[in-house]
Design a protein around this motif. Structure first.
Motif, short mmCIF file in Angstrom:
data_model
loop_
_atom_site.label_atom_id
_atom_site.label_comp_id
_atom_site.label_asym_id
_atom_site.label_seq_id
_atom_site.Cartn_x
_atom_site.Cartn_y
_atom_site.Cartn_z
N LYS A 58 -29.51 67.36 50.08
CA LYS A 58 -29.66 66.13 50.48
C LYS A 58 -28.18 65.53 50.90
O LYS A 58 -28.20 64.85 51.98
CB LYS A 58 -30.42 65.30 49.77
N ILE A 77 -43.30 69.39 43.61
CA ILE A 77 -43.67 68.88 45.06
C ILE A 77 -43.02 67.63 45.36
O ILE A 77 -42.91 67.10 46.54
CB ILE A 77 -45.48 68.68 45.18
N ASN A 78 -42.87 66.49 44.38
CA ASN A 78 -42.24 65.50 44.84
C ASN A 78 -40.54 65.67 45.30
O ASN A 78 -40.21 64.97 46.40
CB ASN A 78 -41.94 64.58 43.59
N GLU A 79 -40.15 66.76 44.81
CA GLU A 79 -38.80 66.93 45.15
C GLU A 79 -38.72 67.67 46.55
O GLU A 79 -37.99 67.53 47.35
CB GLU A 79 -37.88 68.26 44.40
N CYS A 80 -39.92 68.42 46.71
CA CYS A 80 -40.29 68.86 48.30
C CYS A 80 -40.30 67.79 49.38
O CYS A 80 -39.69 67.97 50.39
CB CYS A 80 -41.51 70.00 48.18
N HIS A 81 -41.15 67.06 48.98
CA HIS A 81 -41.16 65.80 49.61
C HIS A 81 -39.87 65.13 49.83
O HIS A 81 -39.75 64.50 51.10
CB HIS A 81 -42.21 64.82 49.26
N ALA A 82 -39.19 64.70 48.93
CA ALA A 82 -37.74 64.15 48.96
C ALA A 82 -36.92 65.01 49.81
O ALA A 82 -36.28 64.32 50.72
CB ALA A 82 -37.18 63.93 47.94
N LEU A 84 -37.84 66.88 52.56
CA LEU A 84 -38.38 66.87 53.69
C LEU A 84 -38.01 65.33 54.21
O LEU A 84 -37.92 65.13 55.67
CB LEU A 84 -39.90 67.10 53.92
N ASP A 85 -38.21 64.46 53.54
CA ASP A 85 -37.98 63.00 53.71
C ASP A 85 -36.21 62.90 54.37
O ASP A 85 -36.09 62.25 55.64
CB ASP A 85 -38.28 62.10 52.91
N GLU A 88 -36.10 64.69 57.67
CA GLU A 88 -36.72 63.96 58.82
C GLU A 88 -35.72 62.68 59.24
O GLU A 88 -35.69 62.13 60.30
CB GLU A 88 -38.10 63.33 58.51
#
Length: 90
Positions: A58, A77-82, A84-85, A88
């Motif tokens: 990141k 999954i929360n780290e995956c979303h973080a 991707l955030d 983006e």
């Protein structure tokens, strides 16, 4: 310049000799922020233990570097979303 210009390893005891017969020897450091703050470096490849990888990835993306990393970067999954955030947002 195309090539390996910097090597970072927080475990200095694991340091291996670098063969500089083909390319200039890279500069070594134990602080990855030195790489991310260097405007001459465009891309980084991150190979670290899982427990530190996501933060470095990141930070690298936020520093505007082309960022590659080993498969597997998140524990849940929360780290995956973080991750991707940040992708983006950058």
């Amino acid at each position: 310049m195309l090539g390996i210009t910097r090597i970072i390893d927080v475990f200095s005891l694991r340091k291996l000799p670098i063969n500089s017969s083909v390319l200039p020897a890279p500069i070594e450091t134990t602080d990855y922020h030195e790489i991310l703050n260097n405007p001459e470096i465009d891309a980084v490849f991150i190979m670290t233990p899982w427990d530190s990888r996501i933060d470095i990835v990141k930070d690298s993306m936020r520093a505007g570097k082309y960022t590659a990393f080993e498969v597997g970067c998140a524990f849940d999954i929360n780290e995956c979303h973080a991750l991707l955030d940040v992708y983006e947002e950058t």
